[in-house]
Write a protein that holds these residues in place. Structure first.
Motif, mmCIF file in Angstrom:
data_model
loop_
_atom_site.group_PDB
_atom_site.id
_atom_site.type_symbol
_atom_site.label_atom_id
_atom_site.label_comp_id
_atom_site.label_asym_id
_atom_site.label_seq_id
_atom_site.Cartn_x
_atom_site.Cartn_y
_atom_site.Cartn_z
ATOM 1 N N ILE A 284 0.821 -1.224 0.000
ATOM 2 C CA ILE A 284 0.000 0.000 0.000
ATOM 3 C C ILE A 284 0.859 1.281 0.000
ATOM 4 C CG2 ILE A 284 -2.038 -1.068 1.059
ATOM 5 C CD1 ILE A 284 -1.129 0.214 3.737
ATOM 6 N N THR A 285 2.188 1.128 -0.063
ATOM 7 C CA THR A 285 3.068 2.305 -0.041
ATOM 8 C C THR A 285 2.774 3.235 -1.219
ATOM 9 O OG1 THR A 285 4.832 1.127 1.078
ATOM 10 C CG2 THR A 285 5.490 3.053 -0.157
ATOM 11 N N GLY A 286 2.735 4.526 -0.933
ATOM 12 C CA GLY A 286 2.560 5.531 -1.984
ATOM 13 C C GLY A 286 1.109 5.744 -2.374
ATOM 14 N N LYS A 287 0.197 4.969 -1.777
ATOM 15 C CA LYS A 287 -1.218 5.120 -2.139
ATOM 16 C C LYS A 287 -1.936 6.122 -1.232
ATOM 17 C CE LYS A 287 -1.771 0.530 -4.158
ATOM 18 N NZ LYS A 287 -2.238 -0.833 -3.946
ATOM 19 N N GLY A 288 -1.250 6.527 -0.144
ATOM 20 C CA GLY A 288 -1.868 7.501 0.768
ATOM 21 C C GLY A 288 -3.016 6.928 1.570
ATOM 22 N N ILE A 289 -3.035 5.599 1.763
ATOM 23 C CA ILE A 289 -4.170 4.988 2.497
ATOM 24 C C ILE A 289 -3.743 4.329 3.813
ATOM 25 C CG2 ILE A 289 -5.587 4.604 0.440
ATOM 26 C CD1 ILE A 289 -4.671 1.624 0.538
ATOM 27 N N ALA A 290 -2.424 4.357 4.109
ATOM 28 C CA ALA A 290 -1.963 3.693 5.346
ATOM 29 C C ALA A 290 -2.622 4.333 6.559
ATOM 30 C CB ALA A 290 -0.445 3.801 5.450
ATOM 31 N N ASN A 291 -2.969 3.511 7.520
ATOM 32 C CA ASN A 291 -3.559 3.995 8.767
ATOM 33 C C ASN A 291 -2.446 4.613 9.633
ATOM 34 O OD1 ASN A 291 -4.771 4.300 11.235
ATOM 35 N ND2 ASN A 291 -5.728 2.270 11.266
ATOM 36 N N PRO A 292 -2.548 5.906 9.950
ATOM 37 C CA PRO A 292 -1.481 6.540 10.755
ATOM 38 C C PRO A 292 -1.726 6.438 12.260
ATOM 39 C CG PRO A 292 -3.028 8.215 10.029
ATOM 40 C CD PRO A 292 -3.590 6.883 9.547
#
Ligand code: NAD
Length: 357
Positions: A284-292
């Motif tokens: 999911i890197t670079g997709k801007g969807i990772a849960n922070p």
């Protein structure tokens, strides 16, 4: 009002994306409470190998030693995952950091926010009220023992080793923590088979005499893996060895709904390191969807444990709770009831938490 120096070590993959959000939360807390937080950055992992040939350059290690705390992301790259023969690897940086900084205790609080009861694959009635604090030993065991190949490379070995001293210092931390909670400690081993586990059990049994107010049970790792899913509420504080802890805490992440929700603190005698339990998640890197949220909750642990800022830490956790109560979710914790407009990306979820702060 305090002045603290924080080292930001984002590492690889989504580590970069979520750590940027964690730092913003620290900034916001400093502003709100009148603290002065200064920052520096350091390289680790694949990104460090690309820049210097070394997964943990000396410069990074020096910066860690001279900081009040480290906010860490993750290391890892698919290039190495699919190439077991690579001699220089990102995770060597991680293991070296733990060893060099003497980070022998890894604390992983597993607490389910009520709003996420339906995000887990475990039934809500089994999960409700689950609140476990794991103590995973971090600088010993099979990860750090002698390893190699023999018989022309056809046989491989990794040696697991523990000293009495190593077990005692993590055991003591776990007993102390149990005292501040429900006074229940579960020590996990495989004492029916492994000699290291028999030493582990012997040391914990002896320590228990010093903590008569804490109820101790000893459980085998295989049955613990089963009980975590069957009846997670029976656990309070759990202490275990490096390899068992690695596996059990990933399993326990499902109690909290997602890997993206779990924070951890690695502590020892010097600088503490705070990090999400997840990896670099290249899918999911670079997709801007990772849960922070795991990085944000890691920042909360940093404030509490390394800086003793309990009020500040509680405020961060409360802000996460509020955001979830409002129905906002990242994709990994969304379910059928989540309105599409409430599914946020990494940066937007960070902004939502900042708004509540
Ligand atoms: P991972 O934790 O990176 O990902 C597992 C799954 O969980 C993936 O599907 C991923 O998309 C999802 N996930 C993880 N964090 C998430 C988040 N914040 N938001 C939404 N979804 C999230 O584990 P993996 O896939 O086994 O490993 C990937 C790389 O990370 C490997 O190179 C591995 O060596 C490394 N790794 C590093 C650490 C660390 O730095 N502490 C820990 C575990 C794995």
């Amino acid at each position: 009002m305090a002045t603290k120096h924080i080292l930001i070590v984002p590492g690889d993959g989504i580590g970069q994306e979520v750590t940027a959000v964690g730092k913003k939360v620290l900034d916001s807390i400093a502003l709100k409470f009148g603290h002065t937080f200064t920052y520096d950055e350091a390289l680790i992992g694949h990104i460090a190998i690309e820049a210097t040939g070394n997964p943990l350059p000396d410069e990074s290690l020096e910066k860690m030693r001279h900081s009040d705390a480290v906010l860490f992301g993750a290391v890892g790259h698919p290039k190495y995952d699919n190439d077991p023969s690579a001699k220089v690897r990102p995770e060597q940086g991680l293991l070296k950091m733990r060893k060099e900084l003497g980070l022998y205790a890894n604390l992983r609080p597993i607490k389910l926010f009520d709003e996420l009861l339906s995000a887990s694959s475990i039934k809500p009635e089994i999960l409700k009220g689950a609140d476990i604090l794991f103590f995973r030993e971090l600088t010993g065991d099979i990860y750090f023992g002698e390893k190699g190949r023999k018989n022309d490379g056809d046989t491989a070995y990794d040696v697991a080793e523990y000293s009495r001293y190593e077990v005692e210092r993590i055991g003591r931390k776990a007993f102390e923590a149990a005292r501040t909670r429900k006074k229940k400690l579960c020590s996990v081993d495989k004492a029916n088979v492994l000699e290291t586990s028999r030493l582990w059990r012997e040391v914990i049994q002896k320590l228990a005499l010093e903590y008569p107010d804490v109820t101790v049970e000893h459980q085998f790792v295989d049955s613990t893996a089963m009980m975590l899913i069957k009846d997670p509420c029976r656990f309070d504080v759990v202490v275990t060895a490096n390899l068992f802890g690695d596996i059990l805490t990933d399993e326990a992440s499902q109690i909290a709904g997602s890997m993206g929700m779990l924070a951890s603190a690695s502590i020892g005698d010097g600088t503490g390191v705070y990090e999400p339990i997840h990896g670099s998640a290249h899918d999911i890197t670079g997709k801007g969807i990772a849960n922070p949220l795991a990085s944000i909750l890691s920042a909360a642990l940093l404030l509490d444990i390394s800086f003793g800022m309990k009020e500040e830490s509680a405020l961060v956790i409360n802000a996460v709770d509020q955001v979830l109560k409002q129905g906002f979710r990242t994709i990994d914790i969304a379910d059928a009831n989540t309105a599409p407009e409430n599914i946020l990306g990494t940066a937007a979820m960070g902004e939502a938490v900042l708004k509540f702060l």
